[in-house]
Design an enzyme around this catalytic site. Structure first.
Site, mmCIF file in Angstrom:
data_model
loop_
_atom_site.group_PDB
_atom_site.id
_atom_site.type_symbol
_atom_site.label_atom_id
_atom_site.label_comp_id
_atom_site.label_asym_id
_atom_site.label_seq_id
_atom_site.Cartn_x
_atom_site.Cartn_y
_atom_site.Cartn_z
ATOM 1 N N SER A 35 44.881 66.590 63.169
ATOM 2 C CA SER A 35 45.492 65.551 63.990
ATOM 3 C C SER A 35 44.495 64.951 64.960
ATOM 4 O O SER A 35 43.617 64.222 64.550
ATOM 5 C CB SER A 35 46.758 66.009 64.704
ATOM 6 O OG SER A 35 47.495 64.865 65.107
ATOM 7 N N HIS A 45 41.725 60.591 78.361
ATOM 8 C CA HIS A 45 41.750 59.262 78.965
ATOM 9 C C HIS A 45 41.507 59.449 80.459
ATOM 10 O O HIS A 45 42.108 60.327 81.076
ATOM 11 C CB HIS A 45 43.099 58.570 78.742
ATOM 12 C CG HIS A 45 43.477 58.472 77.300
ATOM 13 N ND1 HIS A 45 42.879 57.574 76.436
ATOM 14 C CD2 HIS A 45 44.359 59.173 76.563
ATOM 15 C CE1 HIS A 45 43.409 57.720 75.223
ATOM 16 N NE2 HIS A 45 44.297 58.696 75.275
ATOM 17 N N CYS A 73 47.954 70.585 63.651
ATOM 18 C CA CYS A 73 48.872 71.083 62.645
ATOM 19 C C CYS A 73 48.204 72.256 61.931
ATOM 20 O O CYS A 73 47.000 72.245 61.707
ATOM 21 C CB CYS A 73 49.218 69.995 61.628
ATOM 22 S SG CYS A 73 50.113 68.618 62.364
#
Length: 130
Positions: A78, A83, A98
């Site tokens: 994934s 940020h 996952c």
């Protein structure tokens, strides 16, 4: 779409999705402006999470009174993202994986320890199909 690597001869019991994410407060703005340092964090975090790195991209945003950096590591399982908002000493961290073999909590904790926030909050979500 995230794929779970399969061991030959194993049967899938559905997607095992683990999502660890949070907010970091009181981070040194100079660290949050260091694009190459942030890139190195997500690369090492992928290794720590026991996931397979596909590609790392980063973007620097400068304009008006706002600035920041976004770093995204695409992993086979994934993604890992950071940020930043240096003017607020604020960052968000997102580790979604996952597969039973992945360890997103370890990757999240690694990033938090490297960024040294004054405080942080961490959330967990089960993103499994079963």
């Amino acid at each position: 779409m995230s794929l779970t690597p399969q061991v030959e001869g194993s049967r899938s019991k559905g997607v095992v999705g683990k999502h660890v994410y949070g907010n970091l407060y009181g981070v040194d703005p100079n660290i949050l402006r260091n694009e190459w340092f942030l890139r190195s964090l997500v690369i090492k975090a992928a290794e720590i999470a026991n996931v397979h790195l596909v590609e790392v991209k980063s973007w620097r945003f400068i304009g008006g009174d706002k600035e920041g950096i976004s770093v995204l590591a695409l992993v086979l399982e994934s993604h890992i993202a950071i940020h930043t908002w240096p003017e607020y000493g604020f960052a968000t961290v997102d580790v979604y994986t996952c597969g039973d073999h992945s360890m997103p909590e370890k990757a999240f904790n690694y990033i938090v320890n490297a960024l040294r926030p004054a405080r942080y909050v961490m959330f967990n979500a089960d993103r499994s199909s079963d």
